[in-house]
Design an enzyme around this catalytic site. Structure first.
Site, PDB file in Angstrom:
ATOM      1  N   LYS A  39      30.355  43.655  35.629  1.00  0.00           N
ATOM      2  CA  LYS A  39      30.066  42.825  34.444  1.00  0.00           C
ATOM      3  C   LYS A  39      30.914  41.556  34.432  1.00  0.00           C
ATOM      4  O   LYS A  39      31.930  41.452  35.150  1.00  0.00           O
ATOM      5  CB  LYS A  39      30.322  43.624  33.167  1.00  0.00           C
ATOM      6  CG  LYS A  39      31.764  44.168  33.046  1.00  0.00           C
ATOM      7  CD  LYS A  39      32.720  43.270  32.328  1.00  0.00           C
ATOM      8  CE  LYS A  39      34.000  43.006  32.980  1.00  0.00           C
ATOM      9  NZ  LYS A  39      35.235  43.390  32.934  1.00  0.00           N
ATOM     10  N   ASP A  99      33.450  47.702  28.887  1.00  0.00           N
ATOM     11  CA  ASP A  99      33.050  47.629  30.304  1.00  0.00           C
ATOM     12  C   ASP A  99      32.115  48.774  30.670  1.00  0.00           C
ATOM     13  O   ASP A  99      31.081  48.566  31.307  1.00  0.00           O
ATOM     14  CB  ASP A  99      34.291  47.660  31.220  1.00  0.00           C
ATOM     15  CG  ASP A  99      35.128  46.393  31.122  1.00  0.00           C
ATOM     16  OD1 ASP A  99      34.764  45.511  30.329  1.00  0.00           O
ATOM     17  OD2 ASP A  99      36.145  46.293  31.834  1.00  0.00           O
TER      18      ASP A  99
END
Ligand SMILES: Nc1ncnc2c1ncn2[C@@H]1O[C@H](COP(=O)(O)OP(=O)(O)OP(=O)(O)O)[C@@H](O)[C@H]1O
Ligand SMILES: C[C@@](O)(CCO)CC(=O)[O-]
Ligand SMILES: [Mg+2]
Length: 385
Positions: free
Chosen positions: A10, A205
């Site tokens: 990410k 996350d």
């Protein structure tokens, strides 16, 4: 049976660190994945009661624990594929004991956090077997390698244990998708693993790696953002190694030394993330609207970078990237925990290709590595053979 699960890394567009202290943050999945493959080994295939094995393909390291040793340390192996209970301090100490005697090269000692998360997830969910892990992501560089590791491993383990099932095709012949409830369960397990690696994660996350897309995340709540125009980023990996757990602890210590000042910093970051999430959702149909939208995004990223400097998580290598891209009128900010690792540079839709090539060449002349990623794609996917 073999199960493979892949989970994306990410980028964080705004709000890292502040999100751990209750502010909003904006993150998006990228098209670089960690893949965990699992093969169950029947008890006795290794001549005894079976073993738990891990093959980290990229680093060329393999690890093996006889089930008898795992049982002596942790009790029963596998069979806990329901809602997770966190790894207790006693279990963590037992996991640390299981790492003793494994040959981890000094230069790769940072792997022990990942190995601990692996042992906790694996021995909670599944019986004897072998896991192979590969990754496209730079590890420990701000692109969520720890979360992608925990999400892909939890996805593969829970599928192999029959606790989650595939809900449909992903449009890609090889990979299939999970339903929402199953993704929730995988995400809860991955969060337990991420806690072992990060210490005190916000959960952003593992959530974006599990669910994919672009999200706003605040106090554990996830909102999907519909980005109507593409957000294009150049990523520069400074190749300066760092560790998210230590950086998180540093920010928390600064917050306890200066509670009022840091509360104002976190509050300012919250406003930036909220504004950035509405700008991302603006539809821009002509060149003027596209430029206005990108100017707003750039300004918000620049403000967020200033506040990350206030938190003490920038680094001279990051400052070099900022100065270099600014020469070409491009705005950058660190992404993830900072302290080195990766930097995002917003690449405006109308910027000339030659400018981007020049800036990448200059960044690479400092020893950095530049690459482009697709932003806002799919989360966890699975493949069974
Ligand atoms: N493919 C992998 N194999 C084994 N361990 C891994 C793997 N990917 C991540 N890890 C573990 O995660 C650690 C890196 O996590 P860390 O949170 O410090 O960085 P990151 O997740 O890449 O960046 P950020 O948290 O800022 O997004 C590694 O040191 C290792 O212990
Ligand atoms: C620094 C941090 O905010 C993001 C790391 O990608 C940590 C977390 O939220 O767990
Ligand atoms: Mg991490």
């Amino acid at each position: 049976m073999e199960v493979r699960a892949r989970a994306p890394g990410k980028i964080i567009l705004a709000g890292e660190h502040a999100v751990v202290h209750g502010s909003a943050a904006v993150a998006a999945a990228i098209d670089l994945y960690t893949t965990s493959s699992l093969r169950l080994l029947p008890a006795g295939e290794d001549g005894g009661a079976g073993a738990v094995e891990l093959d980290l393909r990229d680093s060329g390291l393999t690890f093996s624990w006889p089930c008898s040793r795992v049982r002596a340390a942790l009790g029963e192996v596998g069979g806990k594929a329901g809602a997770p209970t966190p790894c207790s301090p006693d279990e963590l100490a037992a996991v640390a004991k299981l790492l003793e005697g494994q040959e981890i090269p000094e230069a790769k000692i940072w792997l022990s956090a990942g190995l601990s998360a692996f042992l906790f997830l694996y021995t909670s969910i599944l019986g004897p077997g072998k896991a192979v892990v590969t990754s496209d992501l730079p590890i420990g560089a701000g692109l969520g390698s720890s979360a992608a590791f925990c999400v892909s491993m939890s996805g593969a383990l829970l599928t192999a244990a029959g606790a989650v099932g595939v809900a449909g095709g992903s449009g890609d012949e090889e990979w299939e998708l999970f339903g929402k409830d199953d993704l929730e369960l995988v995400n809860q397990w991955a969060f337990q693993g991420e806690k072992i690696i990060h210490g005190k994660p916000s959960g952003i996350d593992n959530s974006v790696s599990t669910f994919g897309s672009m999200i706003k995340f605040k106090k554990g709540e996830l909102t999907n953002l519909k980005s109507r125009n593409p957000v294009k980023m150049l990523i520069t990996d400074t190749r300066v190694g760092r560790n998210t757990k230590a950086l998180l602890a540093g920010v928390s210590e600064r917050a306890s030394r200066h509670p009022d000042a840091m509360a104002s910093v976190f509050n300012a970051v919250n406003s930036i993330s909220e504004e950035l999430s509405s700008v991302v959702e603006l539809a821009a149909e002509d060149e003027i609207a596209i430029t206005t939208r990108e100017d707003k995004l750039a300004e918000l990223m620049e403000m967020n970078q200033g506040l990350l400097q206030c938190m003490g998580v920038s680094h001279s290598s990051i400052e070099t990237v900022l100065r270099t891209t600014l020469k070409y009128s491009l705005v950058s900010k660190l992404t993830g925990a900072g302290g080195g690792g990766c930097v995002l540079t917003l690449t405006p839709t109308l910027s000339a290709h030659t400018v981007l090539e020049k800036v990448a060449t200059e960044l690479e002349s400092h020893g950095f590595r530049c690459f482009k990623v697709e932003v806002g794609g799919r989360g966890l996917q699975v493949c069974r053979a």
